[in-house]
Design an enzyme around this catalytic site. Structure first.
Site, PDB file in Angstrom:
ATOM      1  N   ASP A   1      38.085  16.649  37.729  1.00  0.00           N
ATOM      2  CA  ASP A   1      37.040  16.892  36.732  1.00  0.00           C
ATOM      3  C   ASP A   1      35.855  15.947  36.887  1.00  0.00           C
ATOM      4  O   ASP A   1      34.693  16.367  36.821  1.00  0.00           O
ATOM      5  CB  ASP A   1      37.615  16.801  35.318  1.00  0.00           C
ATOM      6  CG  ASP A   1      38.369  15.502  35.047  1.00  0.00           C
ATOM      7  OD1 ASP A   1      38.652  14.758  36.001  1.00  0.00           O
ATOM      8  OD2 ASP A   1      38.681  15.232  33.875  1.00  0.00           O
TER       9      ASP A   1
ATOM     10  N   HIS B   1      41.501  21.483  39.192  1.00  0.00           N
ATOM     11  CA  HIS B   1      42.886  21.931  39.084  1.00  0.00           C
ATOM     12  C   HIS B   1      43.103  22.620  37.741  1.00  0.00           C
ATOM     13  O   HIS B   1      42.351  22.435  36.788  1.00  0.00           O
ATOM     14  CB  HIS B   1      43.846  20.745  39.214  1.00  0.00           C
ATOM     15  CG  HIS B   1      43.605  19.677  38.199  1.00  0.00           C
ATOM     16  ND1 HIS B   1      43.960  19.810  36.868  1.00  0.00           N
ATOM     17  CD2 HIS B   1      43.021  18.463  38.304  1.00  0.00           C
ATOM     18  CE1 HIS B   1      43.613  18.732  36.212  1.00  0.00           C
ATOM     19  NE2 HIS B   1      43.032  17.889  37.055  1.00  0.00           N
TER      20      HIS B   1
END
EC number: 3.1.3.2
Length: 468
Positions: free
Chosen positions: A339, A76
């Site tokens: 992540d 993102h």
């Protein structure tokens, strides 16, 4: 974990006590965009930047070669802090905003009408956008990052999409990840019929997920705490002592000093610059950066043996797509996740050095092989390219705008790996690991395989969005 009700009450008190904050004010234009050099030191929380170690390898497809498939796994875009991150930031902000003296030294900028960067708790966990940024000139919004990325992707790989204009984009059901995927899809233009396939992060998804760690009961964030606790945090004590000496009665703690780094990073995401970032010396930034590298390495990277099994879930699926590329009409595969999921994937793929552990005795420089922020800045993207040169095919990876060769297989054009050799390499990386078995996934799910890349058009994935 702070219970939601308690957190909401505490947050309300902290915000009510803080200074009044007008939203979307204009900043000093000269400051915006002036702190890019800090991004690599902020552990992946700061805005996007390209992979520093690009080795000088051109990212263009090698001359005389034809691209036949590309896969993209993206993070993102730039965001506001999570609720857990915000709790620590608000605690230090409460102390600072209620200080009754004149701010001196590193904090003197607070005397000049400073505006806190989180005006409302509803922004926590959210992507930064043109609408919710604290400064209208902010160049680092997650929204614009995703849209810019999409246009760059289209310019480079658009030819692969010409004959297949109906395709999916896969995303977890985290709202900020979904929003990134949506911004990306919008920026590709109206020439494509794109469906967002929204995959649940719930553990019940088992192996059929982009967030495998969530389905791994055996993953334990504290598994290597004994290693991590041995790293010196004197640099945090030095920061709090310095600020307290300059501002008598402020009483910042070591924990507060750590929160200032998060404040710095997320303010950059929301504002385009951060006065808080100027508090730190170069040495303090280096120490903080290395501590985030250590934590990541031993929790979500090569320093934790289980991570290779977690990352195997997605890596195995991507290898399968490469094998089947000649028989699949779809040549472009786009996925968005967190992540840590990308780090898990890169660990299994062998793009992160797993031949030596990171030391906690000191900050290594020559032997510093793992930089968390380099791999997963906000908006990170990992491409897997397959291209044909004459009668042979090759595979290579591009991480955040830089070709990252497979160390043991890079003799092909553009430092790629010959296809057959790549499959042997992948087989070796996956030998002895099983996501389903090593994680005890059966405790939470019966889903043993990742299938969404192949059954998305018959099994509609539309999990409800969650703000996390």
């Amino acid at each position: 974990m702070v219970k939601p009700v308690i957190f909401a009450i505490c947050l309300g008190v902290l915000l009510s006590k803080a200074l009044s904050i007008p939203l979307r004010s204009f900043a000093d234009i000269e400051l915006i965009g002036s702190q890019k050099s800090l991004f690599p030191f902020l552990g992946g929380s700061a805005p996007y930047f390209s992979f520093p170690a690009n080795y000088g390898i051109p990212t263009d497809i090698p001359e005389g070669c034809r691209l036949t498939q590309v896969q993209m796994i993206g993070r993102h875009g730039e965001r506001y802090p999570t609720r857990s991150e915000a709790k620590d930031i608000f605690e230090v902000w409460y102390k600072i905003s209620n200080y009754t003296g004149k701010y001196e030294g590193s904090l003197s900028f607070l005397n000049n009408g400073y505006e806190f960067f989180i005006p409302d708790e509803s922004l926590l966990e959210m992507e930064t956008t043109l609408q919710n940024s604290i400064d209208v000139l902010n160049p680092y919004t997650g929204e614009m990052n995703a849209k810019r990325h999409a246009r760059e992707f289209l310019a480079k790989y658009g030819k692969l999409m010409e004959n297949c204009t109906n395709f999916p984009i896969f995303t977890t059901n985290s709202k900020r990840i979904y929003d990134t995927a949506q911004y990306f899809a919008e920026a590709l233009g109206d020439g494509f019929n794109i469906s967002l396939q929204t995959l649940s992060e719930n553990s019940s998804s088992g192996a059929n997920t982009l967030a495998a760690k969530s389905s791994c009961p055996n993953w334990n964030s504290n598994a290597n705490n004994d290693i991590l606790m041995s790293y010196s945090r004197d640099y945090l004590e030095n920061i709090s002592d310095r600020l307290n000496d300059e501002n008598k009665g402020l009483n910042l703690s070591r924990k507060d000093a750590a929160a200032l780094f998060s404040w710095c990073a997320f303010e950059l995401n929301a504002k385009g610059y951060s006065n808080i970032c100027d508090i730190f010396s170069a040495a303090e930034l280096i120490h903080y950066s290395y501590e985030t590298d250590l934590t990541s390495f031993y929790q979500n990277g090569p320093g934790y043996k289980l991570i290779k099994s977690i990352g195997a879930n997605l890596f195995n699926a991507t290898v399968k797509l490469i094998r089947q590329s000649a028989h699949l009409d779809q040549k472009v595969w786009l996925s968005f996740t967190h992540d840590t999921d990308i780090l898990n994937y890169l660990t299994t793929a062998g793009l992160i050095d797993d031949t030596r552990n990171l030391t906690t005795n000191h900050v290594p420089f020559r032997d510093h092989s793992y930089h968390r922020s380099w791999y997963i800045p906000q908006g990170a993207r990992v491409y897997t390219e397959k291209f044909q040169c004459s009668n042979d095919s090759y595979v290579r990876y591009v991480v955040n705008d830089a070709v990252v060769p497979i160390e043991s297989c890079s003799s092909g054009p553009g430092f790629s790996c010959e296809e057959g050799t790549f499959y042997e390499y992948a087989k070796d990386r996956l030998r002895g690991v099983s996501f389903y078995e090593d994680c005890d996934v059966s405790k939470v799910s019966k889903e043993k395989e990742l299938t969404f890349y192949w059954d998305w058009n018959t099994t509609r994935y539309n999990a409800s969005l969650v703000n996390q």
